[in-house]
Design a protein around this motif. Structure first.
Motif, mmCIF file in Angstrom:
data_model
loop_
_atom_site.group_PDB
_atom_site.id
_atom_site.type_symbol
_atom_site.label_atom_id
_atom_site.label_comp_id
_atom_site.label_asym_id
_atom_site.label_seq_id
_atom_site.Cartn_x
_atom_site.Cartn_y
_atom_site.Cartn_z
ATOM 1 N N TYR A 271 0.793 -1.299 -0.046
ATOM 2 C CA TYR A 271 -0.138 -0.067 -0.072
ATOM 3 C C TYR A 271 0.814 1.263 0.119
ATOM 4 O O TYR A 271 0.524 2.320 0.425
ATOM 5 C CB TYR A 271 -0.919 -0.127 1.235
ATOM 6 C CG TYR A 271 -2.155 0.915 1.379
ATOM 7 C CD1 TYR A 271 -2.841 1.311 0.244
ATOM 8 C CD2 TYR A 271 -2.241 1.693 2.323
ATOM 9 C CE1 TYR A 271 -3.902 1.858 0.171
ATOM 10 C CE2 TYR A 271 -3.393 2.652 2.497
ATOM 11 C CZ TYR A 271 -4.183 2.788 1.310
ATOM 12 O OH TYR A 271 -5.119 3.597 1.545
ATOM 13 N N ARG B 241 0.973 6.195 0.830
ATOM 14 C CA ARG B 241 -0.114 5.690 -0.026
ATOM 15 C C ARG B 241 -0.580 6.914 -0.900
ATOM 16 O O ARG B 241 -1.012 6.796 -2.063
ATOM 17 C CB ARG B 241 -1.156 5.012 0.642
ATOM 18 C CG ARG B 241 -2.098 5.878 1.508
ATOM 19 C CD ARG B 241 -3.220 6.464 0.997
ATOM 20 N NE ARG B 241 -3.746 7.408 1.678
ATOM 21 C CZ ARG B 241 -4.887 8.235 1.296
ATOM 22 N NH1 ARG B 241 -5.547 8.310 0.204
ATOM 23 N NH2 ARG B 241 -5.111 9.109 1.956
ATOM 24 N N LEU C 52 -3.080 5.790 -4.208
ATOM 25 C CA LEU C 52 -3.790 4.731 -3.914
ATOM 26 C C LEU C 52 -4.883 5.256 -2.872
ATOM 27 O O LEU C 52 -4.607 6.035 -1.940
ATOM 28 C CB LEU C 52 -3.018 3.450 -2.984
ATOM 29 C CG LEU C 52 -1.792 2.966 -3.970
ATOM 30 C CD1 LEU C 52 -1.080 2.059 -3.070
ATOM 31 C CD2 LEU C 52 -2.532 2.325 -5.267
#
Length: 378
Positions: free
Chosen positions: A198, A238, A243
């Motif tokens: 992640y 992240r 993301l």
């Protein structure tokens, strides 16, 4: 999940502890309440931990996340009714990013699904795991078993030196490539290890019995490349990787099309439909979304945060910033936002308002920092 930087103070009555709680505290972690647990937000400082992960290897405790195992006759068909993924073609040891959806096509959670010899292993977000379990059970036939693996801890080691360090302890993990997983052993302790992450960096996730988590974390951090990293740096990493974070960039009112997660809609499933929310999602995909999730470079060094207004609007509805911060890697302010789809192309100029102050921003492609996943074997 909640923003780890702005979570409320810990509540000792309602907040649980995870297997590594004492280990984090012994290492000087600042603990906060997050997803119902005491969790480390930082050790040496978010900036230092962020840059360490980008250049070496960081160990993250993600034991708050839900680990589920689904098995039994008809499990593939049941999963394909809930998920827009091509579950039937998923080979053993292969992983797929997917989404739990509601009837209107909104996202209830995002998740990772892996086919194992004993069933389908699913990792869901910590803050939504009990709602996810209830939703899944409502959509399962009696012949299918759902096991909440709450006796398991989950660790993630991320960074360009992560797999090299892990392989000294667990030989063979270096043979995994991005989005693959397998069973391993560490001094008699069974491990399930996947290679994804992640942060946008190379790395692995390790599922192991909770009683072995502290010894394993201590052993891994004995490697010179590895340091424990808190939730603060996990969030900034992240974001640089482009993301989304559930509960912020994704929610039940947002579809995969609007969220720019069309890759999670497998080709066969797009053609056949048959999953929850398929009709509105496929109709939106054909017509094109009104708003779309994009990356932004924000003028100046002051970060814009979730909730800032994107002043450009459609039919009186404004866009919104859903994640934002200062990028340690790029040394500039970045954000994710939903903007009118007509402005979603890189180079488009938009205006943001935060606490009465206006900011100029430019739409940019994501990820902000290139992914470093290892997709082929050495």
């Amino acid at each position: 999940m909640s923003d780890p930087v702005t979570d409320p103070e810990m509540d000792d009555i309602e907040t649980g502890t995870l297997p590594l709680d004492a280990w984090h505290r012994a290492r000087g972690a600042r603990m906060v309440a997050f997803a119902g647990y005491h969790m480390p937000i930082q050790y040496d400082g978010i900036m230092a931990e962020h840059l360490w992960t980008r250049t070496s290897a960081g160990l993250f405790d993600v034991s708050h996340m839900g680990q589920l195992l689904l098995s039994g006759d008809g499990v593939v068909e049941a999963l394909e009714k809930m998920l827009p993924a091509d579950v039937a073609s998923l080979g053993e040891g292969r992983m797929r990013y997917s989404l739990l959806l509601n009837e209107t096509g909104g996202i209830l959670d995002d998740l990772m699904l892996t086919r194992r010899a004993d069933g389908y292993y699913m990792v869901v977000n910590g803050a939504t795991k009990y709602d996810d379990i209830a939703h899944i059970l409502d959509n399962l036939e009696d012949e299918i078993t759902l096991n909440h693996m709450d006796e398991q801890a989950l660790l993630a080691v991320q960074g360009p030196k992560a797999v090299e360090a892990l392989a000294r302890i667990v030989p063979g993990v270096e043979r995994l490539v991005f989005m693959t997983a397998g069973a391993f052993d560490w001094d008699g302790v069974p491990l399930w290890i996947s290679r994804s992450g992640y942060t946008g960096e190379d790395g692995c996730e390790i599922s192991l019995p909770a009683e072995a988590a502290e010894a394993f974390a201590e052993r891994l951090c004995a490697e010179p490349e590895v340091k424990p990293i808190g939730l603060g740096a996990r969030d900034s990493l992240r974001l640089e990787a482009g993301l989304p974070l559930y509960g912020h960039d994704l929610d039940p009112e947002t579809s995969p099309v609007t969220a720019d997660l069309g890759f999670a809609l497998s080709k066969r499933r797009r053609e056949e439909g048959g999953f929850l929310g398929a009709e509105p999602i496929l109709a939106e995909r054909a017509a094109g979304p009104v708003f779309k999730r994009v990356g932004l470079f924000v003028e100046g060094r002051q970060p814009v945060r979730e909730g800032a207004r994107v002043l450009e609007a459609i039919d009186g509805v404004e866009g919104r910033v859903t994640s934002g911060g200062f990028s340690p890697s790029l040394q500039r302010s970045i954000a994710m936002a939903y903007v009118p789809a007509v402005l979603a192309n890189p180079g488009s100029k938009i205006d943001i308002e935060q606490r009465g102050k206006r900011f100029a921003a430019e739409v940019t492609a994501m990820p902000f920092v290139p992914h470093q996943y290892v997709r082929k074997g050495a």
